[in-house]
Design a protein around this motif. Sequence first.
Motif, mmCIF file in Angstrom:
data_model
loop_
_atom_site.group_PDB
_atom_site.id
_atom_site.type_symbol
_atom_site.label_atom_id
_atom_site.label_comp_id
_atom_site.label_asym_id
_atom_site.label_seq_id
_atom_site.Cartn_x
_atom_site.Cartn_y
_atom_site.Cartn_z
ATOM 1 N N CYS A 1 0.876 -1.082 0.025
ATOM 2 C CA CYS A 1 0.021 0.073 0.132
ATOM 3 C C CYS A 1 0.993 1.410 0.237
ATOM 4 C CB CYS A 1 -0.875 -0.195 1.126
ATOM 5 S SG CYS A 1 -2.071 -1.485 1.410
ATOM 6 N N THR A 2 0.566 2.208 -0.960
ATOM 7 C CA THR A 2 1.238 3.417 -0.847
ATOM 8 C C THR A 2 0.327 4.673 -0.725
ATOM 9 O OG1 THR A 2 1.417 3.535 -3.200
ATOM 10 C CG2 THR A 2 3.101 2.553 -2.153
ATOM 11 N N TRP A 3 0.882 5.965 -0.386
ATOM 12 C CA TRP A 3 -0.050 6.956 -0.386
ATOM 13 C C TRP A 3 0.869 8.237 -0.964
ATOM 14 C CZ3 TRP A 3 1.868 11.072 2.352
ATOM 15 C CH2 TRP A 3 3.092 10.708 3.408
ATOM 16 N N GLY A 4 0.420 9.357 -1.205
ATOM 17 C CA GLY A 4 1.154 10.510 -1.615
ATOM 18 C C GLY A 4 0.155 11.806 -1.570
ATOM 19 N N ARG B 1 5.604 6.427 -5.844
ATOM 20 C CA ARG B 1 5.823 5.496 -4.606
ATOM 21 C C ARG B 1 5.575 3.931 -4.786
ATOM 22 N NH1 ARG B 1 4.255 9.176 0.763
ATOM 23 N NH2 ARG B 1 6.103 10.632 0.415
ATOM 24 N N MET B 2 4.410 3.695 -5.469
ATOM 25 C CA MET B 2 4.000 2.348 -5.759
ATOM 26 C C MET B 2 5.007 1.877 -6.702
ATOM 27 S SD MET B 2 1.837 -0.199 -5.072
ATOM 28 C CE MET B 2 0.413 0.576 -4.520
ATOM 29 N N GLU C 1 2.399 11.552 -7.046
ATOM 30 C CA GLU C 1 3.480 10.969 -5.852
ATOM 31 C C GLU C 1 3.010 9.510 -5.539
ATOM 32 O OE1 GLU C 1 5.418 13.014 -2.163
ATOM 33 O OE2 GLU C 1 3.056 12.788 -1.910
ATOM 34 N N ALA C 2 1.771 9.148 -5.347
ATOM 35 C CA ALA C 2 1.053 7.855 -4.900
ATOM 36 C C ALA C 2 1.647 7.076 -5.806
ATOM 37 C CB ALA C 2 -0.039 8.024 -4.792
ATOM 38 N N ARG D 1 -1.948 12.066 -6.939
ATOM 39 C CA ARG D 1 -1.594 10.769 -7.746
ATOM 40 C C ARG D 1 -0.191 10.720 -8.120
ATOM 41 N NH1 ARG D 1 -4.920 7.533 -10.839
ATOM 42 N NH2 ARG D 1 -3.896 6.784 -12.758
#
Length: 75
Positions: A19-22, A31-32, A27-28, A25
């Motif tokens: 699971c990733t976040w940012g 990261r993913m 940035e997320a 969109r």
Amino acid sequence: MAAGAEVTVFYDPMIAKLCTWGRDRPEAIARMRRGLHEYVVTGVKTSLPFHRRVLDNAAFRAGRYDTGFIATELG
């Protein structure tokens, strides 16, 4: 499960979750993508290559996808 037994696609999601976040969109997704490219699972086939292809796709990253995305972009 016995040694040498097959882990089917029905159980693949039970091996692990990423699971990733940012802040937004892009940035997320960045990261993913990083997480997927660093992820290592040995001994069984996983859906990691498919997810890497999705996140590496420019149309997906730009938000240009619909229910036909897999067939038109990855098929």
